[in-house]
Design a protein around this motif. Structure first.
Motif, short mmCIF file in Angstrom:
data_model
loop_
_atom_site.label_atom_id
_atom_site.label_comp_id
_atom_site.label_asym_id
_atom_site.label_seq_id
_atom_site.Cartn_x
_atom_site.Cartn_y
_atom_site.Cartn_z
N ARG A 97 0.85 -1.18 0.00
CA ARG A 97 0.00 0.00 0.00
C ARG A 97 0.89 1.23 0.00
O ARG A 97 2.04 1.19 0.43
N THR A 98 0.31 2.32 -0.47
CA THR A 98 1.04 3.58 -0.36
C THR A 98 0.47 4.31 0.84
O THR A 98 -0.73 4.57 0.90
N SER A 119 6.20 9.44 3.02
CA SER A 119 5.19 8.70 2.27
C SER A 119 5.86 7.74 1.33
O SER A 119 6.94 8.03 0.82
N GLY A 120 5.26 6.62 1.11
CA GLY A 120 5.85 5.65 0.18
C GLY A 120 5.16 4.31 0.28
O GLY A 120 4.19 4.13 1.03
N ASP A 158 10.89 0.44 3.86
CA ASP A 158 11.86 1.53 3.94
C ASP A 158 11.19 2.85 4.27
O ASP A 158 11.73 3.68 5.00
N ALA A 159 10.00 3.03 3.71
CA ALA A 159 9.29 4.29 3.95
C ALA A 159 9.02 4.48 5.43
O ALA A 159 9.07 5.61 5.93
N VAL A 160 8.83 3.36 6.13
CA VAL A 160 8.58 3.44 7.57
C VAL A 160 9.89 3.84 8.29
O VAL A 160 9.90 4.74 9.12
N ASN A 161 10.93 3.15 7.91
CA ASN A 161 12.21 3.44 8.55
C ASN A 161 12.62 4.89 8.34
O ASN A 161 13.08 5.58 9.26
N ALA A 167 8.73 13.19 -0.71
CA ALA A 167 7.64 12.33 -1.15
C ALA A 167 6.32 12.76 -0.51
O ALA A 167 5.28 12.84 -1.18
N THR A 168 6.37 13.10 0.78
CA THR A 168 5.14 13.50 1.46
C THR A 168 4.66 14.85 0.96
O THR A 168 3.48 15.06 0.72
#
Lengths: 625, 206
Positions: A370-371, A475-476, A496-499, A520-521
């Protein structure tokens, strides 16, 4: 709307109707067939009687004719006749009457003029028109007939008197009277009445019954059956014509013959009513058996609706109804369990995830890509804070803080993934994604800062020091789903987006920023009117690519004066125009003397010359985690 | 009978008239066995002698069925059968009774009064015969051609016809005329009753 008809009443009604219908039908059918049988029997007997009567009448006629034939040929009588003395002829005729037991004798001359009537029924000296066989006898044909003379019905036979030609007629009559009717009754047990011109002339009936029937006989067709007399005392009557004038009415008692049928009907009715009663009783029991558990179920359901999961159906039966109750109880158990899980889950995870999890049915480990926009926040200097507070107080203050943060996040469709110590991880775009996920996340971050400001006002009032937080947003693509073992799992996102979001949160302190947002966000919320400040190009550990990061200043804000030199300084720095960058950041500090970012860049620039060296890398490598 | 009449004619005096009678039935057919007779005769001296009439019983029938005699004539009833017969009559002109007899045992019967005498047998109901007793000796009986010729005293005559099946009275048939040299021609058309069926039982086992 259909009116409310209790099920019990319906079942009872159905039972009763069915039973009554069966009872009515069987009563009717039995009654009809029995009545038909009786009627058929009666009709057959009446026909038999009529045949017996007709046969006896014929036999009597033949006997009469034969007797007369002999008498007519009697030479002595011919001699007597030839005397032409009426007294002599009459006495001779009377003599014959006795011989053949007739009721009357007649003698006519060769023209049919009556000379003698031994019973005085007809006038002598004229043609005896009423005696129809006379004419036939005068034509040399002996004949018989049944004639009506006055009130009497008489069977008449006539023969010619020949000497040797026809010189007169000798006739004899037998009265068909009560005695004849009685004789037929003796033989056949059926009553017989003889009627002419609509009135009864002779009968085997008693006078009272005779009067009952008298009024009805005229309307009947020949050969037909009829019911006569008052209800309860009716007669079945068959009309059998005897001559053109005279009919025999053969009768049997109808109601009396039907009495056994009525008795049978009464018996059937009693049995039927008893069985109807039993059926109603059985219906009541069955209805009770069906509706009582249903009422119990309904009562329990009403309690369930009110949230009482302790309600239980008890029917004390082991049939289908018992199974239903058991299933219902199991359902309540399931509902209660689900509700308990839901309420626990809602507290453990966010409401949306809880609902998502509960909706899915069996939990399957695994996830989907999911994004999302991931938000991380923590309290600066928390280690120090925690050391200075008793654990209970710490938990209390933390909970007050989390409560406010949660309230700031949730209105923006943020889902709190977990609390880790003082840190909050929240997701935007799971389980439900929308176009405003990134914007919502940024608004949530701003709301958190605002909520913290309010909290700090309270804290100051309580004599507590202000808390400061940092928020990182990225975001990602992530993998969202249930992770863990079969026994223990959690719904979360990884990737990775979380990290990176976590890392960005760590950068807030470094840049002295409240909210740090990745490119990205920022791009994901391009439609919104947020105000950003460029911070840096950051190369996080383990990643080659540098990430452009910004500080989120607010939404729909006018740009402060220092923002333009700051942005210019950043651009100059990145292209390696270090002198210009120095100048720009100097301008920023002039406007905002304690600006941490400007100081940070000026520090970096202090180690450089006027111009950037060859292979200038404007990205900042993050060593710390 | 005709022979007798012819014999009588031969002995006739000069003053004699002739009546030529023809009798037919309603259909115009010649009627046999009708008796044409003079009702009255003033002078009987010239009458033919009384004939010896006979009605025998043969095969249990009366034979001949019809016998004509003038008043005062006698009839013999010989029994030619093997069984007995018992002849009788209750007729007004002559009632007689000839109890069971065989052969010629029965006496002859004299018929004084003119009229129809019906004769029967008491033990055989079907047997029936007629003795017609004419009022005068002047009568004739029609043959198969329906005609009869009478020789009568000349002068005014009254003539009647009798037939067994005549419907109505004999008197109504009466005709008047003048008998003379020229034959008096008279003709009758009679209405008849139906011929009665024989009541004789069939022979043999039935």
């Amino acid at each position: 709307m259909n009116p409310f008809i209790p099920l019990r009443l319906r079942i009872l009604g159905a039972f009763s109707l069915l039973s009554a219908a069966v009872l009515g039908a069987s009563l009717w059918l039995v009654g009809r067939s029995q009545t038909a049988q009786v009627e058929e029997g009666l009709r057959a007997r009446l026909e038999t009687t009529a045949d017996v009567f007709a046969a006896s009448l014929q036999r009597q006629e033949r006997q009469l004719a034969a007797s007369l034939e002999l008498l007519g040929g009697d030479f002595a009588f011919k001699q007597a006749f030839s005397t032409e003395e009426k007294a002599t002829i009459a006495s001779a005729a009377k003599n014959f009457q006795t011989r053949i037991s007739a009721d009357v004798m007649w003698v006519t001359d060769e023209d049919g003029v009556l000379l003698v009537d031994t019973a005085g029924l007809l006038k002598t000296g004229r043609k005896a028109a009423a005696l129809s066989p006379v004419d036939s006898a005068l034509a040399d044909k002996p004949a018989t007939a049944i004639v009506v003379l006055g009130d009497a019905i008489i069977q008449v036979a006539a023969v010619p008197i020949k000497a040797p030609d026809i010189v007169g007629v000798l006739a004899a009559g037998f009265r068909i009277g009560d005695a004849a009717a009685g004789a037929i009754r003796e033989m056949t047990k059926s009553d017989v009445s003889f009627a002419a011109a609509g009135s009864i002339r002779a009968s085997s009936l008693k006078d009272a019954d005779r009067a009952l029937i008298a009024g009805h006989v005229s309307g009947m067709a020949a050969g037909s059956f009829g019911l006569m007399g008052p209800m309860g005392g009716r007669w079945l009557v068959l009309r059998r014509p005897v001559s053109s004038e005279v009919s025999a009415y053969i009768q049997r008692q109808w109601d009396a013959a039907l009495e056994p049928v009525r008795e049978l009907r009464r018996l059937l009715l009693i049995v039927g009513l008893a069985s109807l009663g039993l059926t109603v009783l059985a219906g009541l029991l069955v209805a009770q058996g069906v509706t009582a558990p249903m009422e119990a179920l309904a009562a329990v359901t009403r309690r369930l609706v009110l949230g009482d999961y302790d309600a239980r159906v008890s029917v004390g039966r082991r049939d289908e109804v018992g199974q239903l109750a058991e299933a219902f109880n199991s359902m309540i158990d399931g509902l209660r369990e689900k509700e308990r899980i839901r309420s626990v889950l809602r507290k453990a995870v966010s409401k949306e995830i809880a609902d998502e999890l509960l909706k899915k049915g069996p939990i399957e480990l695994g996830g989907e890509e999911r994004t999302v926009t991931v938000l991380f926040s923590d309290i600066r200097g928390f280690t120090t804070i925690s050391e200075g507070l008793p654990p209970k107080e710490l938990v209390s203050q933390l909970n007050a803080y989390f409560k406010r943060m949660a309230r700031a996040i949730e209105p923006h469709r943020g889902v709190i993934d977990k609390f880790v110590g003082d840190a909050i991880m929240a997701l935007f775009g799971v389980p439900l994604s929308g176009p405003d996920d990134a914007a919502g996340a940024q608004r949530a971050a701003l709301a958190m800062l605002a909520a913290l400001a309010e909290l700090n006002v309270e804290r100051r009032a309580a004599g507590q020091p202000d808390w400061r937080i940092g928020v990182g947003l990225n975001s990602g693509a992530v993998v969202a789903g249930t992770l863990g073992s079969e026994e223990r799992w959690s719904y979360t996102v990884i990737g990775d987006a979380v990290n990176l979001a976590s890392r960005l949160e760590g950068l807030t302190k470094h840049y002295g920023a409240g909210v740090v947002v990745s490119r990205a966000t920022r791009d994901a919320a391009a439609g919104a009117d947020f105000l950003y400040r460029s911070l840096d190009l950051v190369r996080v550990k383990g990643k080659h690519e540098a990430i452009e990061v910004f500080e989120l200043l607010g939404e729909e804000l006018p740009a402060p004066a220092w923002l333009a030199p700051s942005e210019r300084g950043i651009v100059r720095y990145r292209v390696g125009d270090l002198a210009a960058a120095r100048t720009a950041f100097g301008e920023v500090l002039a406007l905002k003397p304690d600006d941490a970012l400007a100081k940070t860049y000026l520090e970096r620039l202090a180690a450089q010359g006027e111009r950037a060296p060859a292979g200038w890398d404007p990205a900042h490598t993050m060593d710390e985690k | 009978m005709r022979a007798l009449l012819l014999a009588a004619l031969a002995a006739l005096p000069v003053r004699a008239g002739v009546i030529e009678a023809v009798v037919r039935d309603a259909e115009g057919k010649p009627l046999a066995d009708a008796v044409v007779f003079l009702r009255k005769a003033a002078d009987l001296k010239e009458a033919p002698p009384l004939p010896q009439a006979e009605m025998s019983q043969l095969n249990q029938e009366l034979d001949p069925h019809l016998v004509v005699v003038p008043a005062g004539g006698t009839v013999q009833f010989p029994n030619k059968d093997t069984t007995h017969h018992h002849l009788y009559s209750f007729s007004k002109p002559k009632s007689f009774d000839l109890p069971l007899y065989k052969g010629d045992d029965a006496p002859s019967v004299k018929f004084e009064k003119p009229g129809v005498v019906k004769v029967g047998c008491n033990i055989h109901d079907w047997m029936s015969g007629i003795v017609f007793v004419a009022p005068t000796p002047y009568y004739g009986r029609t043959g198969a051609d329906g005609s009869a010729v009478l020789t009568v005293p000349d002068g005014k005559v009254e003539v009647s016809v009798f037939h067994e099946r005549l419907k109505g009275s004999v008197d109504d048939t009466t005709r008047r005329g003048e008998a003379g040299k020229a034959p008096l021609r008279l003709s009758w058309t009679l209405t008849l009753k139906k011929n009665p069926a024989s009541k004789r039982p069939a022979t043999g086992y039935k």
